[in-house]
Motif scaffolding. Sequence first.
Motif, PDB file in Angstrom:
ATOM      1  N   CYS A   1      -1.936 -15.226  -9.325  1.00 43.51           N
ATOM      2  CA  CYS A   1      -1.062 -15.093 -10.420  1.00 43.51           C
ATOM      3  C   CYS A   1       0.384 -15.818  -9.458  1.00 43.51           C
ATOM      4  O   CYS A   1       0.482 -15.803  -8.590  1.00 43.51           O
ATOM      5  CB  CYS A   1      -0.510 -13.696 -10.424  1.00 43.51           C
ATOM      6  SG  CYS A   1      -1.744 -13.005 -11.499  1.00 43.51           S
ATOM      7  N   GLU A   2       1.147 -16.734 -10.286  1.00 40.84           N
ATOM      8  CA  GLU A   2       2.007 -17.453  -9.879  1.00 40.84           C
ATOM      9  C   GLU A   2       3.503 -16.963 -10.606  1.00 40.84           C
ATOM     10  O   GLU A   2       3.458 -17.018 -12.075  1.00 40.84           O
ATOM     11  CB  GLU A   2       2.177 -19.149  -9.687  1.00 40.84           C
ATOM     12  CG  GLU A   2       3.399 -19.651  -9.437  1.00 40.84           C
ATOM     13  CD  GLU A   2       3.036 -21.161  -9.231  1.00 40.84           C
ATOM     14  OE1 GLU A   2       3.723 -21.867  -8.985  1.00 40.84           O
ATOM     15  OE2 GLU A   2       1.721 -21.531  -9.240  1.00 40.84           O
ATOM     16  N   VAL A   3       4.457 -16.287  -9.946  1.00 37.37           N
ATOM     17  CA  VAL A   3       5.381 -15.854 -10.704  1.00 37.37           C
ATOM     18  C   VAL A   3       6.120 -16.766 -11.483  1.00 37.37           C
ATOM     19  O   VAL A   3       6.612 -17.670 -10.799  1.00 37.37           O
ATOM     20  CB  VAL A   3       6.332 -14.930  -9.919  1.00 37.37           C
ATOM     21  CG1 VAL A   3       7.785 -14.373 -10.710  1.00 37.37           C
ATOM     22  CG2 VAL A   3       5.736 -13.801  -9.212  1.00 37.37           C
ATOM     23  N   CYS A   4       6.564 -16.559 -13.024  1.00 38.19           N
ATOM     24  CA  CYS A   4       7.248 -17.452 -13.579  1.00 38.19           C
ATOM     25  C   CYS A   4       8.806 -16.747 -14.131  1.00 38.19           C
ATOM     26  O   CYS A   4       9.518 -17.459 -14.647  1.00 38.19           O
ATOM     27  CB  CYS A   4       6.471 -18.154 -14.801  1.00 38.19           C
ATOM     28  SG  CYS A   4       5.965 -16.821 -16.002  1.00 38.19           S
ATOM     29  N   ASP A   5       8.661 -15.450 -14.136  1.00 40.37           N
ATOM     30  CA  ASP A   5       9.903 -14.696 -14.651  1.00 40.37           C
ATOM     31  C   ASP A   5       9.809 -13.309 -14.074  1.00 40.37           C
ATOM     32  O   ASP A   5       8.865 -12.816 -13.661  1.00 40.37           O
ATOM     33  CB  ASP A   5       9.847 -14.872 -16.135  1.00 40.37           C
ATOM     34  CG  ASP A   5      11.334 -14.647 -16.657  1.00 40.37           C
ATOM     35  OD1 ASP A   5      12.200 -14.543 -16.125  1.00 40.37           O
ATOM     36  OD2 ASP A   5      11.338 -14.440 -18.211  1.00 40.37           O
TER      37      ASP A   5
ATOM     38  N   PRO B   1      -1.964  -7.780 -19.623  1.00 36.56           N
ATOM     39  CA  PRO B   1      -1.706  -9.104 -20.065  1.00 36.56           C
ATOM     40  C   PRO B   1      -0.612  -9.308 -21.128  1.00 36.56           C
ATOM     41  O   PRO B   1      -0.364  -8.108 -21.875  1.00 36.56           O
ATOM     42  CB  PRO B   1      -3.202  -9.404 -20.632  1.00 36.56           C
ATOM     43  CG  PRO B   1      -3.840  -8.247 -21.016  1.00 36.56           C
ATOM     44  CD  PRO B   1      -3.135  -7.264 -20.171  1.00 36.56           C
ATOM     45  N   ILE B   2       0.070 -10.404 -21.252  1.00 41.97           N
ATOM     46  CA  ILE B   2       1.104 -10.398 -22.102  1.00 41.97           C
ATOM     47  C   ILE B   2       0.892 -11.714 -23.141  1.00 41.97           C
ATOM     48  O   ILE B   2       1.906 -11.972 -23.967  1.00 41.97           O
ATOM     49  CB  ILE B   2       2.632 -10.375 -21.506  1.00 41.97           C
ATOM     50  CG1 ILE B   2       2.701 -11.596 -20.357  1.00 41.97           C
ATOM     51  CG2 ILE B   2       2.693  -8.982 -20.880  1.00 41.97           C
ATOM     52  CD1 ILE B   2       4.262 -11.355 -20.017  1.00 41.97           C
TER      53      ILE B   2
ATOM     54  N   PRO C   1      -0.243 -19.743 -22.466  1.00 41.26           N
ATOM     55  CA  PRO C   1      -0.879 -19.724 -21.278  1.00 41.26           C
ATOM     56  C   PRO C   1      -1.126 -18.146 -21.056  1.00 41.26           C
ATOM     57  O   PRO C   1      -0.421 -17.500 -21.462  1.00 41.26           O
ATOM     58  CB  PRO C   1       0.284 -20.138 -20.657  1.00 41.26           C
ATOM     59  CG  PRO C   1       1.416 -20.023 -21.035  1.00 41.26           C
ATOM     60  CD  PRO C   1       1.409 -19.887 -22.625  1.00 41.26           C
ATOM     61  N   PHE C   2      -2.116 -17.859 -20.207  1.00 39.19           N
ATOM     62  CA  PHE C   2      -2.406 -16.796 -19.771  1.00 39.19           C
ATOM     63  C   PHE C   2      -1.380 -16.151 -18.936  1.00 39.19           C
ATOM     64  O   PHE C   2      -1.264 -16.584 -17.781  1.00 39.19           O
ATOM     65  CB  PHE C   2      -3.801 -16.778 -19.166  1.00 39.19           C
ATOM     66  CG  PHE C   2      -4.378 -15.298 -18.823  1.00 39.19           C
ATOM     67  CD1 PHE C   2      -4.020 -14.037 -19.533  1.00 39.19           C
ATOM     68  CD2 PHE C   2      -5.363 -15.130 -17.885  1.00 39.19           C
ATOM     69  CE1 PHE C   2      -4.577 -12.765 -19.113  1.00 39.19           C
ATOM     70  CE2 PHE C   2      -5.996 -13.883 -17.384  1.00 39.19           C
ATOM     71  CZ  PHE C   2      -5.542 -12.876 -18.160  1.00 39.19           C
ATOM     72  N   ARG C   3      -0.636 -15.140 -19.319  1.00 42.87           N
ATOM     73  CA  ARG C   3       0.165 -14.696 -18.384  1.00 42.87           C
ATOM     74  C   ARG C   3       0.000 -13.107 -18.295  1.00 42.87           C
ATOM     75  O   ARG C   3      -0.627 -12.283 -19.220  1.00 42.87           O
ATOM     76  CB  ARG C   3       1.630 -14.686 -19.153  1.00 42.87           C
ATOM     77  CG  ARG C   3       2.076 -16.265 -18.682  1.00 42.87           C
ATOM     78  CD  ARG C   3       3.562 -16.342 -19.130  1.00 42.87           C
ATOM     79  NE  ARG C   3       3.896 -17.866 -18.733  1.00 42.87           N
ATOM     80  CZ  ARG C   3       4.665 -18.543 -19.522  1.00 42.87           C
ATOM     81  NH1 ARG C   3       5.372 -17.952 -20.523  1.00 42.87           N
ATOM     82  NH2 ARG C   3       4.912 -19.743 -19.047  1.00 42.87           N
ATOM     83  N   TYR C   4       0.454 -12.415 -16.999  1.00 38.04           N
ATOM     84  CA  TYR C   4       0.399 -11.214 -16.870  1.00 38.04           C
ATOM     85  C   TYR C   4       1.550 -10.403 -16.250  1.00 38.04           C
ATOM     86  O   TYR C   4       2.283 -11.435 -15.612  1.00 38.04           O
ATOM     87  CB  TYR C   4      -0.882 -11.149 -15.769  1.00 38.04           C
ATOM     88  CG  TYR C   4      -1.721  -9.939 -15.816  1.00 38.04           C
ATOM     89  CD1 TYR C   4      -2.858  -9.911 -17.068  1.00 38.04           C
ATOM     90  CD2 TYR C   4      -1.548  -8.658 -15.038  1.00 38.04           C
ATOM     91  CE1 TYR C   4      -3.796  -8.795 -17.019  1.00 38.04           C
ATOM     92  CE2 TYR C   4      -2.426  -7.645 -15.252  1.00 38.04           C
ATOM     93  CZ  TYR C   4      -3.510  -7.703 -16.017  1.00 38.04           C
ATOM     94  OH  TYR C   4      -4.284  -6.587 -16.210  1.00 38.04           O
ATOM     95  N   ALA C   5       1.565  -9.357 -16.535  1.00 38.60           N
ATOM     96  CA  ALA C   5       2.957  -8.410 -16.010  1.00 38.60           C
ATOM     97  C   ALA C   5       2.519  -7.412 -15.403  1.00 38.60           C
ATOM     98  O   ALA C   5       1.620  -6.610 -15.695  1.00 38.60           O
ATOM     99  CB  ALA C   5       3.829  -8.143 -17.350  1.00 38.60           C
TER     100      ALA C   5
ATOM    101  N   ASP D   1       1.943 -16.459 -14.415  1.00 40.32           N
ATOM    102  CA  ASP D   1       0.840 -17.319 -14.991  1.00 40.32           C
ATOM    103  C   ASP D   1      -0.323 -17.067 -14.389  1.00 40.32           C
ATOM    104  O   ASP D   1      -0.156 -17.199 -12.908  1.00 40.32           O
ATOM    105  CB  ASP D   1       1.298 -18.587 -14.856  1.00 40.32           C
ATOM    106  CG  ASP D   1       2.543 -19.255 -15.681  1.00 40.32           C
ATOM    107  OD1 ASP D   1       2.347 -18.642 -17.018  1.00 40.32           O
ATOM    108  OD2 ASP D   1       3.428 -19.939 -15.429  1.00 40.32           O
ATOM    109  N   VAL D   2      -1.330 -16.903 -14.867  1.00 41.63           N
ATOM    110  CA  VAL D   2      -2.851 -16.650 -14.178  1.00 41.63           C
ATOM    111  C   VAL D   2      -3.192 -17.927 -14.007  1.00 41.63           C
ATOM    112  O   VAL D   2      -3.539 -18.667 -15.092  1.00 41.63           O
ATOM    113  CB  VAL D   2      -3.670 -15.733 -14.906  1.00 41.63           C
ATOM    114  CG1 VAL D   2      -4.911 -15.637 -14.239  1.00 41.63           C
ATOM    115  CG2 VAL D   2      -3.000 -14.110 -15.208  1.00 41.63           C
ATOM    116  N   VAL D   3      -3.376 -18.370 -12.748  1.00 41.90           N
ATOM    117  CA  VAL D   3      -3.538 -19.850 -12.498  1.00 41.90           C
ATOM    118  C   VAL D   3      -5.047 -20.195 -12.296  1.00 41.90           C
ATOM    119  O   VAL D   3      -5.749 -21.184 -12.673  1.00 41.90           O
ATOM    120  CB  VAL D   3      -2.743 -20.621 -11.481  1.00 41.90           C
ATOM    121  CG1 VAL D   3      -1.336 -20.609 -11.929  1.00 41.90           C
ATOM    122  CG2 VAL D   3      -2.998 -19.801 -10.132  1.00 41.90           C
TER     123      VAL D   3
END
Length: 180
Positions: A125-129, A43-44, A48-52, A142-144
């Motif tokens: 998860c939806e890739v944002c970067d 998790p990063i 918003p809840f984001r994951y790498a 983004d963890v949707v």
Amino acid sequence: MRKNEEPMFKTYNTLEQATHAQPRVTALLACQNNLMPTSWHMPISKAPFRYAVAVREENYTHQLIEENKSFTLNFLPSEHFETVNLMGKLHGDINDKLAQSNLEVENVDRFKNVLLNASDFIYECEVCDTYKNGDHTIFIADVVKIHVNDKQSDKPMLFSGRGRYGTVGETFTLSKRSIL
């Protein structure tokens, strides 16, 4: 160094040479019906809840994530370690990994990524970067949606490298301190 004793540590220059165990939670990353074990993830961001996740560029999964811009992370209990290990040995562009896993699909997300029934919890998860570094690409997503199994196991799957799997032996719960 202490007198007349062997050194405590052996030193290596590459990860391939080193023989250490580094336990980390592993998951099955699903992009469409393709499954790939991953333990290089974290998790990063909380809001918003984001994951790498880091995926090697030569992997078929890398190509699928670049095309679909989405994936699910299916966190399975430790009893599924042999299945997870098998998924790492098969190639998704040659094999139907989902069929060979014998895992049941609970559902699919809006991108048609599978949600595995045996999972303790699943992140959609939806890739944002993306960030390319060395031989891996770090996909930031983004963890949707978060799916939590009501019958969640207390034995998460840990991967220590070189085919070694385990789980936690004992857990501790501490109460939160109040801040004055």
